[in-house]
Design a protein around this motif. Sequence first.
Motif, PDB file in Angstrom:
ATOM      1  N   ILE A  13       0.524  -1.446  -0.114  1.00 32.25           N
ATOM      2  CA  ILE A  13       0.620  -0.070   0.146  1.00 32.25           C
ATOM      3  C   ILE A  13       0.953   1.321  -0.163  1.00 32.25           C
ATOM      4  N   TYR A  16       2.919   1.760  -3.185  1.00 27.28           N
ATOM      5  CA  TYR A  16       1.327   2.277  -4.639  1.00 27.28           C
ATOM      6  C   TYR A  16       1.162   3.569  -4.340  1.00 27.28           C
ATOM      7  N   SER A  17       1.260   3.934  -3.089  1.00 22.97           N
ATOM      8  CA  SER A  17       1.032   5.552  -2.855  1.00 22.97           C
ATOM      9  C   SER A  17       1.889   6.285  -3.042  1.00 22.97           C
ATOM     10  N   LEU A  21       1.630   9.414  -6.198  1.00 20.60           N
ATOM     11  CA  LEU A  21       2.257  10.128  -5.833  1.00 20.60           C
ATOM     12  C   LEU A  21       3.283  10.693  -7.236  1.00 20.60           C
TER      13      LEU A  21
END
Length: 111
Positions: A13, A16-17, A21
């Motif tokens: 998570i 991927y964040s 961004l």
Amino acid sequence: MGKKVRHRSKFKIVTYSILGLIMLLFLAATLPPKNAVGTTMIINGASPMSVIRCHPKYHPKESKFFKMPVYSIPIKYAYTDQQAGGRVSAFAIRSFMGTFHVATPLNQFLG
């Protein structure tokens, strides 16, 4: 066993964040055509200081000739493109989805 699975999913998570961004920042950097020129310069290996100091200018006559927007930077901020070969100081701008822009060194269109 359960903690390892939760730890891996949190890692995915977060990864991927961060990638999302970075993608959003890249897209935001290509909104104005002038910023697209700077983004292309950075990607192709130009000095960050030259990107900050140069101010791309729109050229209507060249744009009419090439049938796409053409921006140029001062010669003292031109850089050597490893792929196309030669100094790059002019860029053709292409628009995607009417909002995002991509600058391509103009010497690729001439050669």
